[in-house]
Scaffold this motif. Structure first.
Motif, PDB file in Angstrom:
ATOM      1  N   ILE A   1      40.422  35.879  42.785  1.00  0.00           N
ATOM      2  CA  ILE A   1      40.559  36.840  41.671  1.00  0.00           C
ATOM      3  C   ILE A   1      40.670  36.234  40.806  1.00  0.00           C
ATOM      4  N   LEU A   2      41.810  35.147  40.965  1.00  0.00           N
ATOM      5  CA  LEU A   2      42.219  34.126  39.516  1.00  0.00           C
ATOM      6  C   LEU A   2      41.737  33.216  39.092  1.00  0.00           C
ATOM      7  N   ALA A   3      40.365  32.569  40.537  1.00  0.00           N
ATOM      8  CA  ALA A   3      39.549  32.067  40.511  1.00  0.00           C
ATOM      9  C   ALA A   3      38.459  31.668  39.500  1.00  0.00           C
ATOM     10  N   ALA A   4      38.200  33.479  40.016  1.00  0.00           N
ATOM     11  CA  ALA A   4      36.628  34.110  39.210  1.00  0.00           C
ATOM     12  C   ALA A   4      37.130  34.217  37.800  1.00  0.00           C
ATOM     13  N   LEU A   5      38.166  34.369  37.334  1.00  0.00           N
ATOM     14  CA  LEU A   5      39.036  34.872  35.965  1.00  0.00           C
ATOM     15  C   LEU A   5      39.221  33.021  35.116  1.00  0.00           C
ATOM     16  N   ASN A   6      39.256  32.143  35.816  1.00  0.00           N
ATOM     17  CA  ASN A   6      39.191  30.976  35.713  1.00  0.00           C
ATOM     18  C   ASN A   6      41.003  30.941  34.654  1.00  0.00           C
ATOM     19  N   LEU A   7      41.477  30.973  35.513  1.00  0.00           N
ATOM     20  CA  LEU A   7      43.545  31.679  35.740  1.00  0.00           C
ATOM     21  C   LEU A   7      44.134  30.511  36.481  1.00  0.00           C
TER      22      LEU A   7
ATOM     23  N   PHE B   1      46.424  37.418  53.700  1.00  0.00           N
ATOM     24  CA  PHE B   1      44.964  38.202  52.975  1.00  0.00           C
ATOM     25  C   PHE B   1      45.416  38.229  51.049  1.00  0.00           C
ATOM     26  N   LEU B   2      46.947  38.663  51.013  1.00  0.00           N
ATOM     27  CA  LEU B   2      46.710  39.431  49.026  1.00  0.00           C
ATOM     28  C   LEU B   2      46.853  38.295  49.177  1.00  0.00           C
TER      29      LEU B   2
END
Length: 91
Positions: free
Chosen positions: A31-37, A23-24
């Motif tokens: 979150i990383l995908a949203a920040l494009n990282l 889950f984590l």
């Protein structure tokens, strides 16, 4: 016996820990995908940071000390206030 030792080491039953980690991992991935990282970019950034520190030599240690002092100017008063507030709640 080994199951309780393993559970104690993992912080819960192995199945629960695996589900929590899945889950984590999913949440952090979103979150990383949203920040494009990209996780590899993070690794490269960390390696570059260590290389820059190494190349700068002892000057880098002075800069790290400056960062420590600057950060402590913010962190220590906040920590002290939180501790004082926590003491007030305990009484």
């Amino acid at each position: 016996m080994s199951d309780t030792g393993l559970s104690r080491f993992l912080g819960g039953s192995p199945a629960q820990v695996v589900l929590r980690l899945v889950f984590l991992s999913f949440v952090v991935g979103i979150i990383l995908a949203a920040l494009n990282l990209d996780p590899l970019d993070l690794v490269h950034m960390a390696v570059d940071f260590v290389e820059r520190l190494w190349n700068m030599g002892f000057h880098a240690l002075g800069r790290l000390g400056n960062y420590l002092v600057i950060g402590s100017i913010v962190v220590l008063p906040i920590w002290l206030i939180m501790r004082l507030l926590a003491m007030g709640r305990q009484r």
